[in-house]
Design a protein around this motif. Structure first.
Motif, mmCIF file in Angstrom:
data_model
loop_
_atom_site.group_PDB
_atom_site.id
_atom_site.type_symbol
_atom_site.label_atom_id
_atom_site.label_comp_id
_atom_site.label_asym_id
_atom_site.label_seq_id
_atom_site.Cartn_x
_atom_site.Cartn_y
_atom_site.Cartn_z
ATOM 1 N N VAL A 574 0.860 -1.183 0.000
ATOM 2 C CA VAL A 574 0.000 0.000 0.000
ATOM 3 C C VAL A 574 0.897 1.235 0.000
ATOM 4 N N ARG A 582 -2.470 8.264 -8.332
ATOM 5 C CA ARG A 582 -2.975 6.975 -7.874
ATOM 6 C C ARG A 582 -2.966 5.928 -8.980
ATOM 7 N N ILE A 586 -1.112 2.130 -8.912
ATOM 8 C CA ILE A 586 -1.891 0.899 -9.051
ATOM 9 C C ILE A 586 -1.373 0.090 -10.237
ATOM 10 N N ASP A 592 -3.049 -0.478 -3.140
ATOM 11 C CA ASP A 592 -3.866 0.729 -2.985
ATOM 12 C C ASP A 592 -2.944 1.926 -2.814
ATOM 13 N N HIS A 593 -3.542 3.105 -2.829
ATOM 14 C CA HIS A 593 -2.779 4.354 -2.771
ATOM 15 C C HIS A 593 -3.462 5.282 -1.780
ATOM 16 N N GLY A 634 -4.897 -8.542 -6.589
ATOM 17 C CA GLY A 634 -5.412 -8.172 -5.277
ATOM 18 C C GLY A 634 -6.005 -9.338 -4.519
ATOM 19 N N SER A 722 -9.539 -0.218 -6.692
ATOM 20 C CA SER A 722 -8.178 -0.720 -6.484
ATOM 21 C C SER A 722 -8.227 -2.196 -6.121
ATOM 22 N N ARG A 724 -7.056 -3.609 -3.514
ATOM 23 C CA ARG A 724 -7.400 -3.775 -2.096
ATOM 24 C C ARG A 724 -8.894 -3.590 -1.876
ATOM 25 N N LYS A 725 -9.501 -2.600 -2.522
ATOM 26 C CA LYS A 725 -10.927 -2.364 -2.308
ATOM 27 C C LYS A 725 -11.761 -3.500 -2.879
#
Length: 740
Positions: A574, A582, A586, A592-593, A634, A722, A724-725
């Motif tokens: 991250v 961003r 990515i 993520d950023h 991810g 992203s 992560r999301k």
């Protein structure tokens, strides 16, 4: 871009003078305009009064010609365009245009001045005069030369004042900077500045000298403390090596008589069995069982001492993980039967071959499997083996007593079990998990644990499938292995996840460290990129927080190196930085950023998200390879296994070949839209039907939304998503029982 204080002062001085000049010029022009307007009004009223007096007899005697001659007197007067005499009935008695077309275009004249024409106090007509005032631009143009001259003179004065202020204001700063350069170049903090007659400068010099004195005292104390710490560290390392060597030697010495005890106990057992001396046979059985327990303890101590002393090697060779699992099943089946447990072992037929140490892998699985059998009664034991990229993953689950969070934090430490009651009830030394952890590390992997008190425990062992580059790429000297083992014990002394924080700003580093520790993470820190990469290779953290502005090796280079290394690519990274680019981070591989200043809640969510690995198979249906790779990256970093299909047809073929817990699909695809795929999945039998999550950039109308509501578990916009999301959305579905 950072502007020096000296330049800022000059710039502010110039801006102040320019602002003052601008305000003054505006005030001067405004005053001129007001004065000009008042004078014009006075001139127009006076002219109207004179004309109204002169034209009255002509109107009285009804002589328009004479009246017109009187009106022509406005000719040559600035600002008057036309004039007319209007009778009470509205009839124009006489008029005159001073400017060509002025009467026809009254809009060009700003105002009309009216004056009554009276004779003996009686108004016989009205005089109307069209007037025009000078504009602000006309006045500005007339005074432009004088204003420019004043501005130039004032600017010259401002420059002189700026230089004068620069010499006066920066003299103390220049003095301090010169002293700092000398101290920095020489490294001698004993340098002191000479006092000055200027009281302000003298106060600064006194404070600076006092700071240098405290710094010198602090450096001396720090040097003494560092030396004491080095001596203590060396002594501790020497003592640790001596202890490990002693344990290794003693274990060897103890095994010799113990093997004899076991051998003779077996002979006695056979003879007593023949003689049917049951009481004596029971006694010998106790001797035999206790001797075997003691032998297991000694073997464990020997293994642990070998690792810590740097004498444990790796025997690399090719073998079949499937064969190892078959051996494990034969060894654990009787152990499971002792407590009436059912053992289930499942191996992926596509697991392939491995090049590693089969003996150490077998011992790790035996330790984990024996623990599962020991702490479970009348339950189920599951051991699953599969390939995950370049790794082999083994999951050992049970339905036993489980562990609490506090108990989990005590795992992987030598001679430590969950608590004292566990030791009294189930026995054991607590060395098995410690050795398993060390062996897993030596085999290029990790051991993770997930447990619920009263519901069971799952240990996940992950090792590298191919260690062919191990001999050439690692330092296996006793000193290197021992140092690695000692550091790993310090950082991974519990089952807590590990966060690597790469940040050169002390305040930001301290903040992220505190948040990580509050989230029950262990932390390791690096203030530059090169050190951060070394720590990542050495400790394989669960998550990396990376700044981009780092000395020497910057964050972009670190991110590129992490993605280039297969063993580090699976670690979620991250980016936490002031840079808001961003999309670039990515694309470069970041999970993520986050932009500084960071949101504490979001950072805490990141720690929670990556605090444990997840399992489950996910099918990604996406025709864009870059986007599909982004999603897979991810999800793989969170532990899920993924497979990608470029369209609905390929997705259905994969669904016929294997089961998936979740489908992530777009609504636009080359061989039909996503709606048809969703409809086909909805027709599958319930026990085979995976959940569906839609990730799309398509704007859905109300009809489309209603069609999807009952068939998908979540609808996510593609824009700004992203890795992560995406993983967090999948994790939330899992938490609520809706996904893998």
């Amino acid at each position: 871009m950072i502007i020096a204080f000296r330049k800022k002062l000059k710039l502010l001085t110039g801006l102040a003078v320019a602002s003052a000049l601008t305000v003054s010029a505006m005030g001067l022009i405004g005053l001129q305009w007001k004065t000009d307007r008042e004078q014009a009004e006075q001139r127009f009223v006076q002219a109207a009064s004179i004309i109204s007096s002169n034209i009255a007899p002509a109107i009285l005697f009804e002589d328009p010609a004479v009246a017109g001659e009187n009106l022509e007197s406005i000719q040559g007067l600035d600002g008057i365009g036309w004039v007319e005499a209007v009778l009470p009935g509205g009839q124009v008695f006489a008029s005159y245009n001073a400017a060509q077309g002025a009467r026809a275009d009254q809009l060009a004249w700003e105002a009309v001045v009216e004056r009554p024409i009276r004779v003996d106090g009686r108004q016989i007509a009205t005089l109307r005069v069209g007037v025009h005032y000078r504009s602000l631009s006309d006045i500005l143009f007339d005074n432009l030369g004088a204003a420019a001259l004043i501005t130039m003179v004032a600017f010259a004065i401002a420059v002189l004042l700026s230089h004068w202020m620069d010499r006066i204001a920066h003299k103390p700063i220049d003095t301090l900077m010169s002293a700092m350069r000398k101290i920095s170049a020489s490294g001698d903090s004993s340098v002191r500045l000479e006092q000055s007659g200027d009281p302000d400068l003298a106060a600064i010099i006194t404070s600076f000298n006092a700071m240098l004195e405290r710094l010198e005292q602090g450096n001396e104390a720090l040097s003494q403390s560092a030396q004491a710490l080095r001596e203590a560290r060396d002594a501790a390392e020497e003592a640790n090596v001596a202890k490990s060597q002693f344990l290794a030697n003693m274990s060897h010495e103890l095994r010799t008589p113990l093997n004899a005890i076991i051998g003779y106990a077996e002979v006695l057992r056979e003879e007593l069995d023949i003689l049917e001396l049951k009481r004596s046979l029971e006694d010998v059985e106790w001797i035999h069982t206790s001797a075997h327990q003691l032998l297991g303890l000694i073997n464990s101590i020997l293994d642990l001492s070998k690792i810590e002393a740097g004498r444990m090697g790796i025997d690399l060779h090719e073998f079949s993980p499937l064969s190892v699992m078959q051996e494990i099943e034969g060894m654990l089946a009787p152990i499971a039967a002792q407590r009436n447990n059912t053992l289930h072992i499942v191996t992926d037929p596509d697991i392939g071959e491995a090049y590693s140490d089969a003996t150490k892998l077998r011992q790790c699985l035996l330790n984990l499997g024996a623990n599962a059998c020991k702490f479970t009664e009348n339950g189920q034991i599951f051991i699953l083996a599969r390939a995950d990229g370049e790794d082999l993953v083994f999951s050992v689950s049970d339905t036993g007593i489980g562990m609490s969070t506090s108990q989990l934090n005590r795992l992987f430490q030598p001679f430590v079990q969950a608590d004292a009651s566990t030791t009294r009830r189930y026995g054991g030394t607590g060395l098995g998990l410690t050795i398993t952890w060390r062996f897993a590390h030596m085999l290029g992997g990790t051991v993770e644990v997930d447990s619920v008190e009263g519901a069971g425990t799952t240990f996940t062992l992950r090792v590298r499938a191919n260690l062919r580059g191990h001999d050439a790429g690692e330092d296996d000297s006793p000193e290197a292995v021992q140092a690695e083992a000692v550091l790993d014990t310090r950082l991974r002394s519990t089952a807590k996840p590990l966060a690597l924080i790469i940040e050169d700003q002390p305040s930001a580093l301290q903040l992220m460290t505190r948040l990580a520790q509050r989230a029950d993470f262990e932390t390791i820190c690096a203030e530059e990129g090169e050190t951060g990469l070394q720590l990542a290779y050495q400790h394989r953290p669960d998550v990396i927080l990376l700044d981009l502005t780092l000395p020497r090796v910057n964050g972009w280079q670190v991110l590129e190196a992490l993605q280039a290394a297969p063993e580090l690519r699976s670690i979620p990274t991250v980016v936490v930085t002031v840079d808001d680019d961003r999309s670039r981070t990515i694309e470069a591989g970041a999970a993520d950023h986050l932009v500084k200043p960071i949101d504490h809640g979001e950072l805490n969510d990141i720690f929670i998200q990556y605090s444990q690995k997840h399992t489950g198979a996910i099918l990604i249906v996406e025709d864009d390879p870059g986007t599909a790779n982004l999603y897979a990256r991810g999800l793989n970093q969170m532990g899920y296994t993924t497979q990608v299909a470029s369209g609905g047809g390929e997705a259905m073929r994969l669904l016929q070949q294997r089961m998936f817990a979740l489908i992530i699909t777009d609504l636009r695809m080359p061989d039909g839209d996503g709606f048809s795929l969703i409809d086909r999945v909805a027709e599958m039998p319930e026990e085979q039907r995976p959940k569906i999550m839609v990730v799309t950039g398509k704007v859905l109308n109300e009809e489309d939304g209603m069609a999807l509501t009952s068939k998908v578990v979540r609808l996510i916009p593609k824009n700004g998503l992203s890795p992560r999301k995406l993983g967090r959305n999948v994790q939330n579905l899992e938490v609520h029982g809706n996904a893998a």
